[in-house]
Write a protein that holds these residues in place. Structure first.
Motif, short mmCIF file in Angstrom:
data_model
loop_
_atom_site.label_atom_id
_atom_site.label_comp_id
_atom_site.label_asym_id
_atom_site.label_seq_id
_atom_site.Cartn_x
_atom_site.Cartn_y
_atom_site.Cartn_z
N UNK A 141 0.58 -1.22 0.14
CA UNK A 141 0.20 -0.24 0.15
C UNK A 141 0.82 1.18 -0.02
N UNK A 142 1.28 1.89 -0.96
CA UNK A 142 1.97 3.03 -1.61
C UNK A 142 0.64 4.39 -1.93
N UNK A 143 0.12 4.84 -0.63
CA UNK A 143 -1.24 6.23 -2.20
C UNK A 143 -0.41 6.69 -2.35
N UNK A 144 -1.02 7.10 -3.17
CA UNK A 144 -0.58 8.51 -4.49
C UNK A 144 0.88 8.46 -5.12
N UNK A 145 0.96 6.46 -5.19
CA UNK A 145 2.48 6.74 -5.74
C UNK A 145 2.15 6.88 -7.21
N UNK A 146 3.48 7.81 -8.00
CA UNK A 146 3.08 7.54 -9.34
C UNK A 146 3.11 6.50 -10.34
N UNK A 147 3.58 5.37 -10.04
CA UNK A 147 4.14 4.25 -10.69
C UNK A 147 3.47 2.89 -10.47
N UNK A 148 2.88 1.77 -10.50
CA UNK A 148 2.25 0.96 -10.09
C UNK A 148 3.11 -0.18 -9.45
N UNK A 188 18.27 2.64 9.83
CA UNK A 188 18.37 3.69 8.85
C UNK A 188 17.72 2.19 7.97
N UNK A 189 16.57 2.60 7.07
CA UNK A 189 16.06 1.31 6.14
C UNK A 189 15.97 2.08 4.92
N UNK A 190 16.91 3.10 4.01
CA UNK A 190 17.09 3.27 2.78
C UNK A 190 17.70 1.97 1.46
N UNK A 191 18.50 1.03 2.17
CA UNK A 191 19.49 0.28 1.36
C UNK A 191 17.88 -0.95 1.15
N UNK A 192 16.62 -1.08 1.95
CA UNK A 192 15.86 -1.90 2.14
C UNK A 192 14.99 -1.22 1.13
N UNK A 193 14.43 0.27 1.81
CA UNK A 193 13.54 0.19 0.63
C UNK A 193 13.29 1.95 -0.12
N UNK A 194 14.11 2.41 -0.02
CA UNK A 194 14.85 3.49 -0.98
C UNK A 194 13.89 4.78 0.00
N UNK A 195 13.41 4.85 0.36
CA UNK A 195 12.64 6.25 0.38
C UNK A 195 12.95 7.03 1.83
N UNK A 196 13.42 5.96 2.78
CA UNK A 196 14.07 6.45 3.56
C UNK A 196 13.49 6.36 5.05
N UNK A 197 12.33 5.56 5.13
CA UNK A 197 11.67 5.06 6.54
C UNK A 197 12.78 4.09 7.56
N UNK A 198 12.56 4.81 8.65
CA UNK A 198 13.63 4.61 9.02
C UNK A 198 12.89 3.96 10.45
N UNK A 199 13.52 3.06 11.13
CA UNK A 199 13.13 2.12 12.31
C UNK A 199 11.76 3.08 13.69
N UNK A 200 12.07 4.35 13.32
CA UNK A 200 11.22 4.73 13.77
C UNK A 200 10.01 5.28 13.58
N UNK A 201 9.93 4.74 11.91
CA UNK A 201 8.73 4.70 11.31
C UNK A 201 7.30 3.74 12.58
N UNK A 202 5.76 4.19 12.37
CA UNK A 202 5.44 2.81 12.91
C UNK A 202 5.50 1.98 12.03
N UNK A 203 5.51 0.78 12.40
CA UNK A 203 5.08 -0.12 11.28
C UNK A 203 3.12 -0.67 11.01
N UNK A 204 2.64 0.13 10.93
CA UNK A 204 1.34 0.28 10.02
C UNK A 204 1.65 1.30 8.84
N UNK A 205 2.66 1.83 8.95
CA UNK A 205 2.66 3.21 7.78
C UNK A 205 3.86 2.83 6.90
N UNK A 206 4.89 2.17 8.07
CA UNK A 206 6.22 1.83 7.04
C UNK A 206 6.05 1.51 5.41
N UNK A 207 4.62 0.32 5.11
CA UNK A 207 4.44 0.02 4.06
C UNK A 207 5.11 1.48 2.72
N UNK A 208 3.83 2.67 3.54
CA UNK A 208 3.58 3.90 2.23
C UNK A 208 4.51 4.47 2.19
#
Length: 163
Positions: A56-63, A137-157
């Motif tokens: 789930x990545x609301x508003x993503x430019x590409x599918x 830092x989680x950028x290596x996995x998912x490139x968008x700069x999400x961090x461990x401080x992000x809520x696990x429920x919103x990390x996929x977005x």
């Protein structure tokens, strides 16, 4: 070489509503998801052999989020990386990383002519978190700069490319 998971292509899609997408793809492929977490679902489709990942990545430019090849073992990942290096394809190595509710050994090939990212990976273990909670830092996995401080429920977005 014995593997526990069949080799299959992976297609990771950005979706607006993971529940609606899960219902659609369950009907399309005739199987339910293998794993469901907040904002995330994946399917292990036997025919055709496919690992379908919905993020789930609301508003993503590409599918298209990214493409991948799921392999049966770390030895298979090593062999694929060695083969591709022999072909002159550079890769970014990630071992023992937690991403997309799984601990994985993997590498990325990011030099495709049209910019798509290819992930070659094996799943080592299931995880209850989208990312490893002890990594800063989680950028290596998912490139968008999400961090461990992000809520696990919103990390996929917040992810740009992850399986």
């Amino acid at each position: 070489m014995t593997t526990t998971v069949p080799t299959r292509l992976q297609l990771a899609l950005n979706v607006e509503d993971v529940e609606a997408a899960t219902a659609f793809y369950s009907k399309l492929f005739g199987v339910g998801p293998a794993k469901v977490r907040p904002g995330y679902a994946n399917f292990a489709v036997a025919e055709p052999p496919l690992k379908l990942v919905l993020i789930e990545n609301k508003g993503a430019a590409d599918s298209l989020n990214h493409l991948g090849v799921e392999l049966g073992s770390t030895d298979d990942v090593d062999a694929a990386q060695t083969r591709l290096a022999g072909e002159g394809l550079m890769s970014v190595d990630e071992r023992g990383t937690t991403c997309c509710y799984a601990t994985q050994d993997k590498f990325w090939v990011e030099t495709a002519p049209d910019g798509e990212r290819w992930e070659f990976y094996t799943v080592l273990a299931d995880s209850q978190t989208f990312f490893a909670v002890d990594e800063v830092e989680q950028a290596a996995c998912c490139g968008a700069g999400a961090t461990a401080a992000d809520d696990a429920d919103t990390a996929p977005e917040k992810s740009a490319a992850c399986c």
